[in-house]
Design an enzyme around this catalytic site. Structure first.
Site, PDB file in Angstrom:
ATOM      1  N   HIS A 133       0.824  -1.217   0.000  1.00  0.00           N
ATOM      2  CA  HIS A 133       0.000   0.000   0.000  1.00  0.00           C
ATOM      3  C   HIS A 133       0.855   1.262   0.000  1.00  0.00           C
ATOM      4  CE1 HIS A 133      -3.833   2.012   1.790  1.00  0.00           C
ATOM      5  NE2 HIS A 133      -3.215   2.805   0.951  1.00  0.00           N
ATOM      6  N   HIS A 137       1.548   5.194  -2.293  1.00  0.00           N
ATOM      7  CA  HIS A 137       1.058   6.152  -3.289  1.00  0.00           C
ATOM      8  C   HIS A 137       2.266   6.788  -3.958  1.00  0.00           C
ATOM      9  CE1 HIS A 137      -3.139   5.975  -1.864  1.00  0.00           C
ATOM     10  NE2 HIS A 137      -2.579   5.749  -0.688  1.00  0.00           N
ATOM     11  N   ARG A 186       2.008   8.660  -6.945  1.00  0.00           N
ATOM     12  CA  ARG A 186       1.605   9.936  -7.580  1.00  0.00           C
ATOM     13  C   ARG A 186       1.849  10.026  -9.082  1.00  0.00           C
ATOM     14  NH1 ARG A 186      -1.493  10.552  -3.339  1.00  0.00           N
ATOM     15  NH2 ARG A 186      -0.460  11.279  -1.452  1.00  0.00           N
ATOM     16  N   ASN A 227      -5.065   5.988  -7.066  1.00  0.00           N
ATOM     17  CA  ASN A 227      -5.727   7.305  -6.979  1.00  0.00           C
ATOM     18  C   ASN A 227      -4.825   8.421  -7.475  1.00  0.00           C
ATOM     19  OD1 ASN A 227      -3.997   7.067  -4.775  1.00  0.00           O
ATOM     20  ND2 ASN A 227      -5.287   8.295  -3.424  1.00  0.00           N
ATOM     21  N   HIS A 251     -10.609   0.539   1.175  1.00  0.00           N
ATOM     22  CA  HIS A 251     -10.503   1.684   2.102  1.00  0.00           C
ATOM     23  C   HIS A 251     -11.874   1.813   2.745  1.00  0.00           C
ATOM     24  CE1 HIS A 251      -9.580   6.151   2.913  1.00  0.00           C
ATOM     25  NE2 HIS A 251     -10.867   6.040   3.161  1.00  0.00           N
ATOM     26  N   HIS A 272      -5.422  -0.280   6.080  1.00  0.00           N
ATOM     27  CA  HIS A 272      -5.170   0.616   7.222  1.00  0.00           C
ATOM     28  C   HIS A 272      -6.233   0.647   8.317  1.00  0.00           C
ATOM     29  CE1 HIS A 272      -7.601   3.095   4.598  1.00  0.00           C
ATOM     30  NE2 HIS A 272      -6.613   3.526   3.865  1.00  0.00           N
ATOM     31  N   ASN A 311      -5.848   9.895   6.750  1.00  0.00           N
ATOM     32  CA  ASN A 311      -7.124   9.202   6.739  1.00  0.00           C
ATOM     33  C   ASN A 311      -6.867   7.716   6.517  1.00  0.00           C
ATOM     34  OD1 ASN A 311      -9.844   8.791   6.796  1.00  0.00           O
ATOM     35  ND2 ASN A 311     -10.203   9.379   4.672  1.00  0.00           N
ATOM     36  N   ASP A 356       1.008   2.918   3.736  1.00  0.00           N
ATOM     37  CA  ASP A 356       0.138   3.952   3.169  1.00  0.00           C
ATOM     38  C   ASP A 356       0.958   5.214   2.866  1.00  0.00           C
ATOM     39  OD1 ASP A 356      -2.054   5.319   2.216  1.00  0.00           O
ATOM     40  OD2 ASP A 356      -3.050   5.540   4.149  1.00  0.00           O
ATOM     41  N   HIS A 361       3.123  14.380   0.110  1.00  0.00           N
ATOM     42  CA  HIS A 361       2.426  15.631  -0.225  1.00  0.00           C
ATOM     43  C   HIS A 361       3.427  16.768  -0.278  1.00  0.00           C
ATOM     44  CE1 HIS A 361      -1.713  14.371  -0.327  1.00  0.00           C
ATOM     45  NE2 HIS A 361      -1.541  13.680   0.786  1.00  0.00           N
TER      46      HIS A 361
END
Lengths: 448, 317
Positions: free
Chosen positions: A76, A78, A80, A110, A195, A248, A294, A321, A325
């Site tokens: 899991h 991200h 980008r 995502n 999720h 998560h 989250n 996760d 950012h």
């Protein structure tokens, strides 16, 4: 661990000889100080190596006092790409993973646009084959545009190489849509990662609902928003005989829901993040957006139940996760800040420092939980056995370091552990037989 | 004290010191010339990113009475509206070397962030639903004019607690000066665990309010109905409105304004002698002068008096 749905850039394997390491693999029942040799990308021998000098050009790594283990798998992350490469891309993301001791990761869908079609997935895989320094799998979206309304073309994505499916970042709120998706799983295969959150119960919440949110006047996300949907989805999965991985977990009620579902025979596994295992909503009192994610950090009681769930096996694996950012998305008031924290580079060290060293969690259980996260997606946990692929992580268990002091491999710096003093540091990662990472100080020491 | 970000950060002694200072400054308000030179040559920036009438005018006037130069910036028509980040806005304002930035924002914690980005003293004039410390201090000041001590006094705060920064700051402040606080409102508007968070009691109905020495009503907004938090203002008023039937003669009544007549308060209690509502506004000016004085006097400027000296009363600026 070779899996046709994992992608990486071509590279060379070279012979390596780890001398005098503590070889530790709970799955193989291995815990001894010895040598380990890698040839042609595989573990060729475990035990006293041939006399020094006769290993035919192998790089010899002096591992006195160091810990050599199977490398980790994160189901899991991200990365980008495409769309938000200012936060992370496949190069920096996999480098961060390698720096954390990972030999394989699974990237969520995502992105912008989301990976909800074979054409987007195909282009991401094409880049992965040029940019990823460790094997990387990609999930496709369950629903078009992650809107939770219409099923995405999952069969075609599976053919192109989707390792599984997930709308992670958003829940599939409509139970009817989820049920159709799980029925469709019988055609496409692949585990669905969920999720779990009820948007109507989460409302516009930004943190855990409890005494801290009451004090700060911020809208809370109640734990029932997660646990109620976990119960619902596990029941649907049981009814449809589908295979799901719950992402998560954050709350005691969720751990209990998983326990019930497993007892009922549901084909479900679940993840927990290092930050949910170590931090609580008390961190939010300083209103620092680096503690906004989250699901949110919850109470001490929730945190303890997650640790207990990991110990007793209710929770199967650790997943970071990893959610990079940009600084400007976090340097704003808490309620406006983006949700998510990075985690790949710190996961092992924080859990080793704060759960294993104090005696809360066995090292063996931690290594199991950090290596088995891909099993739901057909990525076997690496093993330290003669003939296995060389997926190895070398750790200095005594090195004390401060998170962020040397910067990060990730393009983003939004770590919730920044400034924390940790014990135990990854020095070298071998993924699919290739040296994917060396700590700078360590690399120099070897060259001498 | 460098900043005033929330009542949570203050101890009783700091609260008492600001109240004592406000009493001294109230003297000034009774003179013909209402100005003192304390902050002459220094700049106070009011950065109001949310609409406000009484708090902004009160801070403006307070700074002017202390002879500061005052700049007030509202979100509407400013660069913030054009998408400038808070950090950049603060950097721009900091370039003027203000002694203080007074900030009102719709986001909890905005003032705390601003304090990290500027050398100026930061005063929180309301951050989201979190805190509104100057309001709470002026309310304690107002009550002190009616009670020698608030120790053991029972204060009920009634209404939309969930959406009220005033409720949070007042509950903390009243508690810190010894009062026993009860938060009362519809169960949908009383956040879970707020009793534990703020160290007070909670009540779902007005039952028991006759024990209160002070009733502090909060503003109820119409939009709460569309969020299915209350069925109607009519039903809210029936259950929670403070009217002449519910307000006992010995009880004092407060409200942070602006009042919705006929919703949280009936007209007759607003205009009754027990109502301290206009007194609260008057207190606000002196308390905000005291806050500016406490944070700024004697710091960063050579010609201002040291903090320990009382203000030079009545000297024309």
């Amino acid at each position: 661990m070779s899996n046709p749905r994992l992608f990486q850039r071509p590279g060379e394997t070279k012979p390596l000889q780890f001398r005098g390491a503590r070889l530790f693999d709970p799955r193989s029942g291995l815990d001894q100080i010895s040598d380990l040799t890698v040839e042609a990308g595989c573990i060729s021998s475990i035990g006293d190596a041939r006399p020094a000098g006769s290993s035919e050009g192998a790089e010899v790594v002096d591992c006195t006092g160091l810990l050599l283990m199977p490398a980790f798998v994160d189901p899991h992350v991200h990365f980008r790409t495409p769309g938000q490469e200012n936060k992370e891309d496949l190069v920096t993301g996999t480098r961060a993973a390698a720096a954390g001791g990972y030999c394989a990761v699974i990237a969520m869908a995502n992105t912008e646009p989301p990976v909800d079609s074979a054409s987007v997935l195909g282009s991401v895989i094409e880049r992965a084959e040029k940019e990823c320094c460790i094997p990387t799998g990609f999930v496709g979206c369950v629903t078009k545009g992650m809107r939770g309304e219409e099923l995405a073309e999952m069969a075609e994505m599976r053919e192109v190489g989707a390792i599984g499916f997930s709308d992670d970042g958003l829940p599939i709120a409509d139970g009817g849509v989820l049920r159709r998706a799980l029925q469709y799983q019988r055609l496409v295969g692949g585990t669905f990662a969920l999720h779990e959150e009820a948007p109507d119960l989460s409302g516009s919440g930004v943190m855990n609902e409890g005494a801290v949110s009451a004090l700060l006047g911020m809208e809370g996300i109640p734990s029932v928003s997660e646990s109620a949907i976990i119960s619902r989805d596990c029941e649907i999965a049981l009814y449809e005989d589908a295979r799901i991985q719950i992402q998560h977990l954050s709350a005691r009620a969720s751990v209990e829901a998983i326990k019930r579902a497993k007892e009922a025979g549901t084909k479900v596994t679940c993840e927990v993040t290092p930050h949910h295992l170590l931090l609580t909503d008390g961190e939010v009192r300083g209103l620092d957006a680096h503690f906004k994610m989250n699901p949110p950090l919850r109470t001490e009681d929730d945190r303890r139940s997650l640790v207990e769930g990991l110990r007793d096996g209710t929770i199967d694996c650790v997943a970071t996760d990893h959610a990079p950012h940009a600084a400007e998305d976090k340097e704003v008031p808490f309620e406006q800040a983006a949700m998510g924290v990075t985690g790949l580079e710190t996961a092992f060290s924080v859990l080793y420092s704060e759960l294993v060293l104090p005696g809360t969690l066995e090292l063996g259980r931690l290594v199991e939980a950090m290596t088995c996260g891909g099993e739901a997606f057909g990525v076997d946990a690496p093993r330290m056995e003669t003939g296995s692929n060389a997926d190895l992580v070398l750790v200095d268990p005594a090195d004390v370091w401060t998170v962020g002091e040397d910067g990060y491999e990730s393009r983003s710096t939004n770590s919730c552990f920044a400034g924390r003093k940790l014990t135990g540091r990854v020095l070298m990662t071998v993924a699919a037989g290739q040296v994917a990472y060396r700590h700078r100080a360590f690399a120099m020491a070897v060259a001498e | 004290m460098q900043h005033l970000l929330g009542i949570e950060d203050l101890d009783r002694e700091q609260i008492e010191r600001i109240l004592a200072r406000a009493e001294g400054l109230a003297e000034v308000g009774r003179r013909d010339i209402k100005k003192v030179p304390t902050l002459r040559g220094r700049t106070v920036v009011n950065l109001f990113l949310e609409p406000s009438t009484r708090t902004l005018s009160s801070f403006e006037l307070a700074a002017k009475r202390l002879s500061a130069d005052v700049v007030s910036i509202k979100a509407q028509g400013s660069s913030v509206e054009k998408g400038e980040s808070l950090k950049d806005t603060v950097a721009t304002l900091t370039a003027y070397d203000p002694a203080a930035i007074v900030i009102r924002s719709a986001q909890a914690g905005a003032s705390r962030l601003v304090a990290q980005w500027t050398d100026a003293s930061v005063i929180n004039a309301g951050d989201g639903k979190h805190e509104h410390p100057s309001q709470a201090l002026l309310d304690v000041y107002t009550l002190r004019r009616h009670f020698d001590s608030l120790d053991g006094r029972k204060i009920w705060i009634v209404g939309d607690v969930a959406h009220s920064r005033v409720a949070r700051s007042c509950a903390l402040a009243f508690g810190k000066v010894g009062a026993e606080v009860t938060l009362c409102g519809p169960p949908t508007l009383l956040p879970r665990e707020i009793d534990r968070a703020l160290g007070c009691e909670t009540a779902d109905s007005l039952e028991g309010i006759e024990q209160a020495d002070v009733i502090y009503a909060l503003r109820m907004q119409k939009e709460r109905m569309s969020q299915s938090l209350i069925p109607s203002l009519r039903e809210y008023a029936a259950e929670y409105q403070i009217d002449s039937r519910r307000l006992l003669p010995r009880q004092l009544l407060m409200h942070p304004g602006p009042v919705n007549r006929g919703v949280e308060l009936s007209s007759e209690v607003i205009d009754s002698p027990q109502s301290l509502i206009t007194e609260q506004v008057e207190s606000g000016l002196f308390v905000r002068m005291a806050i500016l004085y406490e944070l700024l006097a004697g710091k960063g400027s050579d010609d201002s008096e040291p903090v320990s000296e009382p203000p030079r009363i009545g000297q024309p600026a």
